[in-house]
Design a protein around this motif. Sequence first.
Motif, mmCIF file in Angstrom:
data_model
loop_
_atom_site.group_PDB
_atom_site.id
_atom_site.type_symbol
_atom_site.label_atom_id
_atom_site.label_comp_id
_atom_site.label_asym_id
_atom_site.label_seq_id
_atom_site.Cartn_x
_atom_site.Cartn_y
_atom_site.Cartn_z
ATOM 1 N N MET A 90 0.740 -1.250 0.497
ATOM 2 C CA MET A 90 0.204 0.288 -0.321
ATOM 3 C C MET A 90 1.014 0.982 0.431
ATOM 4 N N GLY A 91 2.394 1.244 0.108
ATOM 5 C CA GLY A 91 3.019 2.087 0.449
ATOM 6 C C GLY A 91 3.201 2.621 -1.222
ATOM 7 N N ASP A 92 2.556 2.337 -1.730
ATOM 8 C CA ASP A 92 2.733 2.176 -2.961
ATOM 9 C C ASP A 92 1.944 3.545 -3.633
ATOM 10 N N VAL A 93 0.925 3.380 -2.807
ATOM 11 C CA VAL A 93 0.546 4.065 -3.874
ATOM 12 C C VAL A 93 -0.703 5.999 -2.782
ATOM 13 N N GLU A 94 -0.671 7.036 -3.295
ATOM 14 C CA GLU A 94 -1.056 7.800 -2.868
ATOM 15 C C GLU A 94 -2.580 8.243 -2.438
ATOM 16 N N ILE A 95 -3.168 8.849 -1.878
ATOM 17 C CA ILE A 95 -4.901 8.639 -1.446
ATOM 18 C C ILE A 95 -4.683 10.747 -1.887
ATOM 19 N N ARG A 96 -4.911 11.386 -2.511
ATOM 20 C CA ARG A 96 -5.140 12.555 -3.592
ATOM 21 C C ARG A 96 -6.707 13.059 -4.017
ATOM 22 N N PRO A 97 -7.090 13.910 -4.522
ATOM 23 C CA PRO A 97 -8.062 15.025 -4.785
ATOM 24 C C PRO A 97 -7.382 14.623 -6.583
ATOM 25 N N PRO A 98 -8.575 13.971 -7.237
ATOM 26 C CA PRO A 98 -7.716 13.813 -9.064
ATOM 27 C C PRO A 98 -7.313 15.042 -9.766
ATOM 28 N N ARG A 99 -6.667 15.100 -10.524
ATOM 29 C CA ARG A 99 -6.470 16.218 -11.391
ATOM 30 C C ARG A 99 -7.162 16.224 -13.201
ATOM 31 N N PRO A 100 -7.720 16.707 -13.477
ATOM 32 C CA PRO A 100 -8.819 16.997 -14.735
ATOM 33 C C PRO A 100 -8.357 16.219 -15.791
ATOM 34 N N GLU A 101 -7.444 15.853 -15.899
ATOM 35 C CA GLU A 101 -6.360 15.076 -16.853
ATOM 36 C C GLU A 101 -6.997 13.486 -16.218
ATOM 37 N N VAL A 156 -5.718 3.689 -9.346
ATOM 38 C CA VAL A 156 -6.390 1.912 -9.341
ATOM 39 C C VAL A 156 -7.900 1.993 -8.418
ATOM 40 N N GLY A 157 -8.175 4.069 -8.200
ATOM 41 C CA GLY A 157 -9.301 3.666 -6.749
ATOM 42 C C GLY A 157 -10.209 4.626 -6.652
ATOM 43 N N THR A 158 -11.142 4.705 -6.403
ATOM 44 C CA THR A 158 -11.470 6.483 -6.188
ATOM 45 C C THR A 158 -12.874 6.188 -5.438
ATOM 46 N N VAL A 159 -13.369 7.137 -5.037
ATOM 47 C CA VAL A 159 -14.204 7.283 -3.963
ATOM 48 C C VAL A 159 -14.742 8.620 -4.028
ATOM 49 N N THR A 160 -16.453 8.816 -3.692
ATOM 50 C CA THR A 160 -17.127 10.234 -3.867
ATOM 51 C C THR A 160 -17.500 10.632 -2.106
ATOM 52 N N VAL A 161 -17.177 11.500 -1.901
ATOM 53 C CA VAL A 161 -16.863 12.094 -0.463
ATOM 54 C C VAL A 161 -18.734 12.742 -1.051
ATOM 55 N N VAL A 162 -19.651 12.497 -0.198
ATOM 56 C CA VAL A 162 -21.010 13.433 0.187
ATOM 57 C C VAL A 162 -21.659 14.532 1.010
ATOM 58 N N HIS A 163 -21.516 15.806 1.015
ATOM 59 C CA HIS A 163 -21.836 16.246 2.405
ATOM 60 C C HIS A 163 -23.277 16.231 1.890
ATOM 61 N N PRO A 164 -24.152 15.630 3.481
ATOM 62 C CA PRO A 164 -25.906 16.332 3.123
ATOM 63 C C PRO A 164 -26.654 17.129 2.953
ATOM 64 N N GLY A 165 -27.534 16.637 2.292
ATOM 65 C CA GLY A 165 -28.495 17.835 1.702
ATOM 66 C C GLY A 165 -27.610 18.544 0.185
ATOM 67 N N SER A 166 -26.242 17.405 0.128
ATOM 68 C CA SER A 166 -25.712 17.601 -1.155
ATOM 69 C C SER A 166 -26.409 16.851 -2.582
ATOM 70 N N GLY A 207 -6.907 -6.575 -3.393
ATOM 71 C CA GLY A 207 -6.039 -6.839 -2.570
ATOM 72 C C GLY A 207 -5.130 -6.525 -1.620
ATOM 73 N N ARG A 208 -4.318 -4.735 -1.696
ATOM 74 C CA ARG A 208 -3.416 -4.465 -1.346
ATOM 75 C C ARG A 208 -4.011 -3.058 -0.280
ATOM 76 N N GLY A 209 -5.249 -3.334 -0.105
ATOM 77 C CA GLY A 209 -6.059 -2.722 0.911
ATOM 78 C C GLY A 209 -5.615 -1.317 0.445
ATOM 79 N N ILE A 210 -6.301 -1.201 -0.509
ATOM 80 C CA ILE A 210 -6.554 0.471 -1.780
ATOM 81 C C ILE A 210 -7.891 0.742 -1.551
ATOM 82 N N GLY A 211 -9.017 -0.368 -1.219
ATOM 83 C CA GLY A 211 -9.971 0.064 -0.846
ATOM 84 C C GLY A 211 -10.153 0.618 1.087
ATOM 85 N N GLU A 212 -9.620 0.421 1.858
ATOM 86 C CA GLU A 212 -9.168 -0.092 2.872
ATOM 87 C C GLU A 212 -8.769 1.804 3.559
#
Length: 164
Positions: free
Chosen positions: A1-12, A64-74, A98-103
């Motif tokens: 998992m150390g080789d994976v960065e979690i961050r906002p996506p760039r437009p590209e 290799v992965g993504t998630v959408t974070v949603v505020h209530p009422g949006s 199996g590499r812990g990316i979802g977690e």
Amino acid sequence: MGDVEIRPPRPEEYAAAGEVTVRAYEADGHLADDVGYDAMLRDVARRVEKAEVLVAVDGAGEVVGTVTVVHPGSEYAEVSRPGELEFRMLAVVPSARGRGIGEALIKAVFDRARALGLRKVVLSSVDRMHSAHRLYERLGFTRLAERDWRPFPHISLIAYQIDC
């Protein structure tokens, strides 16, 4: 998992993030109902405008992965209420599972909730997404049955919650 960065996506990276999401849902048979959900999954640019999107990017620069974070009422909120952060569209490309990316993506949602001063994270999931449910339960989520719902007569969503 150390080789994976979690961050906002760039437009590209929006198109790649959308394709990762669609591929993950397709691989698990979650687009077989053909309700047009694949178009929403692909439209990361719109999600970025209306919610927060995070991506997992590997050492080669591939999304290799993504998630959408949603505020209530949006616009993308389904089950959240004031004081709760919701996430949707959690996806990890099948070849990176199996590499812990979802977690790691879910823990980034927890970090985001704490940064916003929110004390609870909620989600709803198609009732047959069993591998996702195992992950949620392993991380400490509990069922929130009173918020279960059906967006279509043939699709049942079940809700989960966790205090963070």
